[in-house]
Design a protein around this motif. Sequence first.
Motif, PDB file in Angstrom:
ATOM      1  N   ARG A   1       0.812  -1.214   0.000  1.00 12.79           N
ATOM      2  CA  ARG A   1       0.000   0.000   0.000  1.00 12.79           C
ATOM      3  C   ARG A   1       0.844   1.262   0.000  1.00 12.79           C
TER       4      ARG A   1
ATOM      5  N   VAL B   1      -0.607   1.056  -6.307  1.00  8.20           N
ATOM      6  CA  VAL B   1      -0.667  -0.182  -7.080  1.00  8.20           C
ATOM      7  C   VAL B   1      -1.738  -0.024  -8.142  1.00  8.20           C
ATOM      8  N   VAL B   2      -1.395  -0.245  -9.388  1.00  6.18           N
ATOM      9  CA  VAL B   2      -2.391  -0.132 -10.454  1.00  6.18           C
ATOM     10  C   VAL B   2      -2.456  -1.453 -11.213  1.00  6.18           C
ATOM     11  N   PRO B   3      -3.637  -1.770 -11.771  1.00  5.59           N
ATOM     12  CA  PRO B   3      -3.764  -3.023 -12.508  1.00  5.59           C
ATOM     13  C   PRO B   3      -2.808  -3.074 -13.703  1.00  5.59           C
ATOM     14  N   VAL B   4      -2.306  -4.265 -14.006  1.00  3.59           N
ATOM     15  CA  VAL B   4      -1.549  -4.467 -15.242  1.00  3.59           C
ATOM     16  C   VAL B   4      -2.437  -4.024 -16.400  1.00  3.59           C
ATOM     17  N   ALA B   5      -1.874  -3.260 -17.315  1.00  3.94           N
ATOM     18  CA  ALA B   5      -2.662  -2.722 -18.426  1.00  3.94           C
ATOM     19  C   ALA B   5      -3.133  -3.824 -19.376  1.00  3.94           C
TER      20      ALA B   5
ATOM     21  N   HIS C   1      -9.535  -4.766 -22.542  1.00  2.31           N
ATOM     22  CA  HIS C   1      -9.567  -3.314 -22.600  1.00  2.31           C
ATOM     23  C   HIS C   1      -9.379  -2.738 -21.208  1.00  2.31           C
ATOM     24  N   GLY C   2      -9.081  -1.462 -21.172  1.00  2.00           N
ATOM     25  CA  GLY C   2      -8.835  -0.809 -19.898  1.00  2.00           C
ATOM     26  C   GLY C   2      -9.684   0.445 -19.765  1.00  2.00           C
ATOM     27  N   PHE C   3      -9.769   0.913 -18.545  1.00  2.00           N
ATOM     28  CA  PHE C   3     -10.527   2.133 -18.239  1.00  2.00           C
ATOM     29  C   PHE C   3      -9.733   2.929 -17.219  1.00  2.00           C
ATOM     30  N   GLN C   4      -9.736   4.230 -17.401  1.00  2.00           N
ATOM     31  CA  GLN C   4      -9.100   5.100 -16.408  1.00  2.00           C
ATOM     32  C   GLN C   4      -9.912   6.381 -16.312  1.00  2.00           C
ATOM     33  N   ARG C   5     -10.200   6.799 -15.088  1.00  2.00           N
ATOM     34  CA  ARG C   5     -10.999   8.017 -14.893  1.00  2.00           C
ATOM     35  C   ARG C   5     -10.309   9.208 -15.528  1.00  2.00           C
TER      36      ARG C   5
ATOM     37  N   ARG D   1      -9.016  13.259 -13.128  1.00  2.00           N
ATOM     38  CA  ARG D   1      -7.932  13.516 -12.163  1.00  2.00           C
ATOM     39  C   ARG D   1      -6.675  13.884 -12.904  1.00  2.00           C
TER      40      ARG D   1
END
Lengths: 119, 119
Positions: free
Chosen positions: A5, A9-13, A112-116, A119
């Motif tokens: 933490r 940590v971000v998900p593998v793309a 596929h990926g998503f990112q807000r 921000r």
Amino acid sequence: MSDHRIAPVVPVAAHEPPYYAVVFTSLRTEEDTGYGATAERMGELVQHIPGFLGEDSARTPGGLSITIAYFRDLAGIEQWRQNAEHREAKEHGRAHWYERYSLHIARVEHSHGFQRADR
Amino acid sequence: MSDHRIAPVVPVAAHEPPYYAVVFTSLRTEEDTGYGATAERMGELVQHIPGFLGEDSARTPGGLSITIAYFRDLAGIEQWRQNAEHREAKEHGRAHWYERYSLHIARVEHSHGFQRADR
């Protein structure tokens, strides 16, 4: 051992298919001795495997652990499977750390990926 | 909403390949409103999809969430993808609950399971 933490940590793309996912879902025993250090060492070692794309893990306290390693091809998975230190860790895991687990090796066909955006 | 630690949670078993895995790895926002109830509802709904084989999830507090749903074939995944209530939940998730996520749809080619003998 390490507190993940601390770093974000971000998900593998989502990569361009095809690639492979090794899904390892486990229920652990109450024996934790050595687990953290070994997990950390494996996390370092796997990065030297050609075609390794990244690894995601999550663990619900008192519940399931899931680790997914992504590889470009089956050759990388096979090389990782045969790695001597990894084999020793798996054997130790079956003897001490895992109550049960399922392993699924799968060929990714869509992603596929998503990112807000805000921000 | 529900505390999954009440029931013994075990990994979805390794089925006979081929089958499909839908891997959803996310980083959540701090907004939690409605998430638990929706997740519970989706967990019920998906069980009515033909060929649904089970679902594993884990969440590291403050870290990643991983959910993997297993289906016998792509037709089941497509039916689940098009489910109206599921679509609405996903849209709400992108607006409120998810900071980012990766989705990988993969065909399982090899699998195996392990269970301790000494219990």
